[in-house]
Scaffold this active site. Structure first.
Site, PDB file in Angstrom:
ATOM      1  N   GLY A 109      47.069  27.584 -45.638  1.00  0.00           N
ATOM      2  CA  GLY A 109      45.836  26.819 -45.372  1.00  0.00           C
ATOM      3  C   GLY A 109      45.076  27.452 -44.222  1.00  0.00           C
ATOM      4  O   GLY A 109      44.986  28.678 -44.096  1.00  0.00           O
ATOM      5  N   ASP A 142      56.479  31.022 -35.396  1.00  0.00           N
ATOM      6  CA  ASP A 142      55.237  30.291 -35.701  1.00  0.00           C
ATOM      7  C   ASP A 142      54.062  31.252 -35.649  1.00  0.00           C
ATOM      8  O   ASP A 142      53.979  32.098 -34.746  1.00  0.00           O
ATOM      9  CB  ASP A 142      55.006  29.196 -34.642  1.00  0.00           C
ATOM     10  CG  ASP A 142      55.620  27.867 -35.039  1.00  0.00           C
ATOM     11  OD1 ASP A 142      56.370  27.820 -36.032  1.00  0.00           O
ATOM     12  OD2 ASP A 142      55.329  26.860 -34.353  1.00  0.00           O
ATOM     13  N   VAL A 143      53.100  31.068 -36.569  1.00  0.00           N
ATOM     14  CA  VAL A 143      51.969  31.999 -36.627  1.00  0.00           C
ATOM     15  C   VAL A 143      50.908  31.702 -35.565  1.00  0.00           C
ATOM     16  O   VAL A 143      50.181  32.606 -35.130  1.00  0.00           O
ATOM     17  CB  VAL A 143      51.309  31.976 -38.036  1.00  0.00           C
ATOM     18  CG1 VAL A 143      50.530  30.681 -38.277  1.00  0.00           C
ATOM     19  CG2 VAL A 143      50.432  33.188 -38.249  1.00  0.00           C
ATOM     20  N   ASP A 144      50.828  30.452 -35.115  1.00  0.00           N
ATOM     21  CA  ASP A 144      49.751  30.105 -34.177  1.00  0.00           C
ATOM     22  C   ASP A 144      50.164  30.499 -32.755  1.00  0.00           C
ATOM     23  O   ASP A 144      50.131  29.683 -31.821  1.00  0.00           O
ATOM     24  CB  ASP A 144      49.433  28.600 -34.266  1.00  0.00           C
ATOM     25  CG  ASP A 144      50.654  27.725 -34.101  1.00  0.00           C
ATOM     26  OD1 ASP A 144      51.728  28.102 -34.613  1.00  0.00           O
ATOM     27  OD2 ASP A 144      50.561  26.665 -33.439  1.00  0.00           O
ATOM     28  N   PRO A 151      59.543  25.045 -24.147  1.00  0.00           N
ATOM     29  CA  PRO A 151      58.928  25.033 -22.817  1.00  0.00           C
ATOM     30  C   PRO A 151      58.580  23.631 -22.327  1.00  0.00           C
ATOM     31  O   PRO A 151      58.429  23.404 -21.122  1.00  0.00           O
ATOM     32  CB  PRO A 151      57.639  25.848 -23.017  1.00  0.00           C
ATOM     33  CG  PRO A 151      57.339  25.716 -24.474  1.00  0.00           C
ATOM     34  CD  PRO A 151      58.665  25.637 -25.161  1.00  0.00           C
ATOM     35  N   GLU A 194      62.548  21.195 -37.043  1.00  0.00           N
ATOM     36  CA  GLU A 194      62.932  21.388 -35.633  1.00  0.00           C
ATOM     37  C   GLU A 194      64.059  20.414 -35.250  1.00  0.00           C
ATOM     38  O   GLU A 194      64.975  20.772 -34.504  1.00  0.00           O
ATOM     39  CB  GLU A 194      61.714  21.186 -34.728  1.00  0.00           C
ATOM     40  CG  GLU A 194      61.984  21.468 -33.270  1.00  0.00           C
ATOM     41  CD  GLU A 194      60.720  21.428 -32.430  1.00  0.00           C
ATOM     42  OE1 GLU A 194      60.086  22.477 -32.256  1.00  0.00           O
ATOM     43  OE2 GLU A 194      60.359  20.324 -31.961  1.00  0.00           O
TER      44      GLU A 194
END
Ligand code: UD2
Length: 371
Positions: A141, A228-230, A251, A320
């Protein structure tokens, strides 16, 4: 006079069955030795078969099948750290080092922080092995917009100088940007259907990683990281991160008491972590390790996610949560500090000497297919 019962002269010679010279079955001594030898042979045979099938660690079968060979290679990869001769590097110390952070877990796995390793030494150990590292990244998307920065920065910082295969899972192959890659590095595209639920896109990654390992990677790759790509790379992410099962401490929670970790708290879920349990809160956005270990993790999380779905449960933080449950039981053999997945919106804490990989700021309402 008849001897009292129990004292009727019982000895080997008076009992025909135990006689050395004669036998109720008409067996000679030679025959008995032979039968005993056959019996012992049988027992040894059964024992050998049992050990062969169950392979405890102390029993190494001398004949290995072809499919067993990569396993022994993998063991070699993890445990034999052979340094090249004449490699100059700073003298290590066991009394001086980082004192502002903890660098080992209670189960004695290293926690990787800047200043705890020497890059040239580790690269020198791993380079001659000609290893290949796979990375998976999902861009489904609107998340396709993050892919260019992810790939470009990976070229600059992620296992530079090593063989790297990046597997991009996307529903829009024609939108994948061209990024020039160095020798030994390549990109492969894998098709995934779109979804109108971001939770499903995120959670289904475990299943697709499992299948990718089974169908494509088994004989070509030693290590894998799932990212993760972002996010973007800002600093070195290299051989110091290699290990059997590798997790990154989130974090957002590493200074908190475990009661504040957002584990799945419903006992009906297979991702359940009870109050008072849990070591750290790990990221779903970065994990990895040896192929075999990540396969086991992905398969287990996928199965547990599907079992939950049958009961109408979706864990608090999807895969997760399942990953955190898995890591509580199967302790990671290497833990990466939050340098390995920071968040751009978060000011850098003083113990974080370098940010290597960080999630970009994004407008969830705008990029996700559902709220
Ligand atoms: C956290 C985790 C993420 C995942 C999620 C719970 C970190 C930094 N991030 O991030 O890994 O565990 O919680 O499900 O630990 N994606 C798409 N298209 C979509 C939605 C997601 O491609 O429409 C992919 C993409 O690769 C993205 C990943 O799924 O990076 C995780 O989704 P997210 O970034 O929206 O999840 P987030 O920020 O809640």
């Amino acid at each position: 006079m008849t001897a009292p019962l129990g004292h009727q002269g019982i000895n080997a010679r008076s009992l025909p069955g135990l006689s050395w010279s004669g036998s109720p079955y008409g067996m000679s001594l030679n025959h008995k030795i032979l039968s005993l030898a056959v019996l012992m042979g049988l027992v040894i045979g059964v024992l050998y078969y049992y050990l062969y099938m169950h392979q405890p660690f102390w029993f190494q079968c001398p004949v290995k099948t072809t499919s067993d060979r990569p396993k022994s290679m993998i063991r070699y990869h993890e445990f034999r750290l052979v340094a090249p001769e004449n490699l100059a590097y700073k003298q290590p110390s066991i009394v001086h080092g980082r004192s502002d952070v903890v660098t080992v877990t209670p189960w004695l796995a290293p926690i990787v922080w800047e200043g705890t390793f020497q890059p040239a030494l580790l690269d020198g150990i791993f380079k001659p092995r000609n290893i290949t590292i796979a990375a998976t990244v999902f861009a489904v998307g609107k998340y396709i917009r993050f892919l260019k920065d992810f790939l470009e920065t990976a070229e600059q910082h992620f296992f530079v100088g090593f063989n790297v295969h990046i597997y991009v899972f996307t529903d829009q192959q024609d939108q994948v940007p061209y990024v020039k890659m160095a020798a030994g590095r390549k990109l492969e595209l894998c098709s995934v259907p779109s979804s109108n639920r971001w939770q499903e896109i995120s959670a289904r990654r475990m299943e697709l990683i499992q299948v990718l390992i089974e169908e494509k990677l088994q004989n070509n790759v030693e290590y894998i990281f799932c990212l993760d790509v972002d996010s973007k790379f800002h600093g070195r992410w290299g051989t110091e991160s290699l290990g059997g099962l590798v997790a990154v401490v989130h974090p957002g929670y590493y200074r908190d008491d475990r009661s504040r970790f957002p584990y799945e708290r419903r006992p009906q879920s297979r991702a359940y972590v009870a109050p008072g349990e849990g070591d750290f809160y790990y990221c779903g956005g970065a994990f990895g390790g040896l192929l075999k270990e990540v396969h086991q993790l992905a398969k287990t999380c996928r199965t547990n996610f599907e079992e939950d779905a049958k009961k109408g449960i979706e864990a608090n933080w999807q895969e997760e949560s399942h990953l955190n449950r898995y890591m509580w039981i199967n302790k990671p053999s290497k833990v990466l500090s939050p340098e390995y997945l920071w968040q751009d919106f978060k000011p850098r804490n003083p113990e974080v000497g370098i940010i290597r990989f960080s999630g970009v700021i994004k407008n969830y309402a705008e990029i996700r297919p559902n709220a």
